[in-house]
Motif scaffolding. Structure first.
Motif, PDB file in Angstrom:
ATOM      1  N   HIS A  69       0.834  -1.206   0.000  1.00 12.14           N
ATOM      2  CA  HIS A  69       0.000   0.000   0.000  1.00 12.14           C
ATOM      3  C   HIS A  69       0.862   1.246   0.000  1.00 12.14           C
ATOM      4  CE1 HIS A  69      -3.829  -2.015   1.782  1.00 12.14           C
ATOM      5  NE2 HIS A  69      -3.544  -2.412   0.556  1.00 12.14           N
ATOM      6  N   TYR A  70       1.918   1.179   0.779  1.00  9.90           N
ATOM      7  CA  TYR A  70       2.802   2.327   0.920  1.00  9.90           C
ATOM      8  C   TYR A  70       3.461   2.666  -0.419  1.00  9.90           C
ATOM      9  CZ  TYR A  70       6.767   5.125   2.509  1.00  9.90           C
ATOM     10  OH  TYR A  70       7.684   6.111   2.666  1.00  9.90           O
ATOM     11  N   TYR A  71       3.950   1.630  -1.124  1.00 13.43           N
ATOM     12  CA  TYR A  71       4.594   1.865  -2.423  1.00 13.43           C
ATOM     13  C   TYR A  71       3.584   2.370  -3.456  1.00 13.43           C
ATOM     14  CZ  TYR A  71       8.825  -0.265  -0.620  1.00 13.43           C
ATOM     15  OH  TYR A  71       9.935  -0.522   0.111  1.00 13.43           O
ATOM     16  N   ASP A  72       2.378   1.812  -3.417  1.00 12.37           N
ATOM     17  CA  ASP A  72       1.323   2.296  -4.305  1.00 12.37           C
ATOM     18  C   ASP A  72       1.095   3.783  -4.085  1.00 12.37           C
ATOM     19  OD1 ASP A  72       0.958  -0.140  -5.354  1.00 12.37           O
ATOM     20  OD2 ASP A  72      -0.934  -0.592  -4.325  1.00 12.37           O
ATOM     21  N   HIS A  73       1.055   4.135  -2.828  1.00  8.78           N
ATOM     22  CA  HIS A  73       0.814   5.506  -2.429  1.00  8.78           C
ATOM     23  C   HIS A  73       1.931   6.406  -2.949  1.00  8.78           C
ATOM     24  CE1 HIS A  73      -0.652   8.723   0.139  1.00  8.78           C
ATOM     25  NE2 HIS A  73       0.595   8.924   0.543  1.00  8.78           N
ATOM     26  N   LEU A  74       3.184   5.955  -2.769  1.00  7.14           N
ATOM     27  CA  LEU A  74       4.344   6.715  -3.247  1.00  7.14           C
ATOM     28  C   LEU A  74       4.280   6.916  -4.762  1.00  7.14           C
ATOM     29  CD1 LEU A  74       7.651   5.582  -1.531  1.00  7.14           C
ATOM     30  CD2 LEU A  74       6.343   7.682  -1.204  1.00  7.14           C
ATOM     31  N   ALA A  75       3.989   5.826  -5.476  1.00  7.20           N
ATOM     32  CA  ALA A  75       3.927   5.873  -6.939  1.00  7.20           C
ATOM     33  C   ALA A  75       2.875   6.877  -7.400  1.00  7.20           C
ATOM     34  CB  ALA A  75       3.613   4.484  -7.483  1.00  7.20           C
ATOM     35  N   MET A  76       1.765   6.891  -6.678  1.00  8.01           N
ATOM     36  CA  MET A  76       0.678   7.799  -6.977  1.00  8.01           C
ATOM     37  C   MET A  76       1.132   9.244  -6.809  1.00  8.01           C
ATOM     38  SD  MET A  76      -2.310   6.779  -7.861  1.00  8.01           S
ATOM     39  CE  MET A  76      -3.883   6.273  -7.229  1.00  8.01           C
ATOM     40  N   GLU A  77       1.816   9.499  -5.709  1.00  3.81           N
ATOM     41  CA  GLU A  77       2.288  10.862  -5.430  1.00  3.81           C
ATOM     42  C   GLU A  77       3.258  11.326  -6.495  1.00  3.81           C
ATOM     43  OE1 GLU A  77       3.530  11.630  -1.369  1.00  3.81           O
ATOM     44  OE2 GLU A  77       1.398  12.189  -1.214  1.00  3.81           O
TER      45      GLU A  77
END
Ligand SMILES: [Zn+2]
Ligand SMILES: [Zn+2]
Length: 289
Positions: free
Chosen positions: A271-279
């Motif tokens: 989830h954290y990496y998904d979030h980073l990628a999104m940002e």
């Protein structure tokens, strides 16, 4: 310094032991006395262990032998006594297990409300009491008269014998019932817990046998661990709300728990990496305006 320790440990151990015996002899049904008897006999045991370690070498009574400030815990003392290079004492795993259980019981009795059956406490006392007599005589070279009076000894022996009789009766019961599944009872640590009856036929400890919601293996209810502290929560006006349980049950058997915690950790990282990628995506997008 060493001299005072010698007196303190052994004499204190014996005086706790004598007090324990005095409590155990109250001709009363009050559980309170048994509680004190256990607390004192376990204290006597702890001090006797330290005295034995001190006789091997005075530094062994310290938790950290380099620092020499705090003395060892009962658990660590027991491990040192069993260590072939230190105490080399022939204490079986089963016996060590019982000692640790008695130690836990002492802590429970000291810190929590009293909710154990009197019979259970009596049995525990008899167990540690017999162990201590053997320990004083064999490992601290004491004469019985140095730590207990003859008539007291006789009365407690009766109690110990009562325990042996109970044990024989429980074994007989199991034999008469034929094919039973027997587990080690979490309360008395004897192999006497009858799974089919969800009760120990020795100490009569009752406990539900439940299936692990994750793998389906049967285990004691008290063995299931709660993993809901790993779930994600939010605070809404002081009320905690569950946001994400990662599709898992709140409890699981000890075997499953480790795996589940890892899985949650992985999901959280994902989830954290998904979030980073999104940002990153939004940051790199050219602004219109
Ligand atoms: Zn039991
Ligand atoms: Zn499981």
């Amino acid at each position: 310094m060493t001299g005072t320790h010698k007196l303190d440990l052994l004499n204190n151990s014996i005086s706790y032991f004598r007090e324990a015996v005095a409590y155990a002899q109250h001709e009363t049904l009050e559980t309170k006395h048994w509680k004190f008897a256990i607390v004192h006999v376990v204290q006597a045991m702890e001090l006797a262990f330290k005295e034995r370690l001190r006789r091997i070498h005075p530094t062994f009574i310290y938790e950290n032998i380099d620092r020499g400030d705090r003395t060892v815990t009962l658990r660590a003392a027991l491990a040192r006594l069993r260590n072939p290079k230190i105490g080399n004492m022939p204490i079986s795993d089963a016996e060590a297990n019982k000692i640790e259980k008695a130690f836990e019981l002492r802590n429970q009795l000291t810190h929590f409300e009293f909710d154990h059956l009197r019979e259970h406490i009596e049995l525990k006392f008899a167990e540690i009491f017999s162990f201590m007599i053997f320990f004083y005589r064999l490992h601290l070279s004491l004469d019985t008269s140095e730590f207990i009076d003859e008539d007291q000894h006789a009365r407690i022996i009766k109690l110990v014998r009562a325990r042996a009789e109970l044990m024989a009766r429980a074994l007989e019961y199991m034999k008469s019932r034929g094919h039973l599944t027997v587990w080690c009872c979490p309360s008395c640590v004897e192999d006497m817990f009858v799974v089919e009856e969800q009760q120990c036929c020795f100490c009569h400890h009752k406990e539900s046998i439940v299936e692990c919601p994750s793998c389906g293996t049967e285990s004691f209810e008290s063995d299931l661990e709660d993993i809901s502290d790993e779930f994600e929560y939010s605070m809404d006006e002081g009320v905690m709300r569950l946001e994400n349980d990662y599709g898992m049950e709140r409890v699981a058997c000890p075997e499953c728990v480790g795996r589940m915690r890892e899985k949650i950790e992985d999901l959280r990282r994902e989830h954290y990496y998904d979030h980073l990628a999104m940002e990153e995506y939004y940051a790199s997008e050219p602004r219109r305006g």
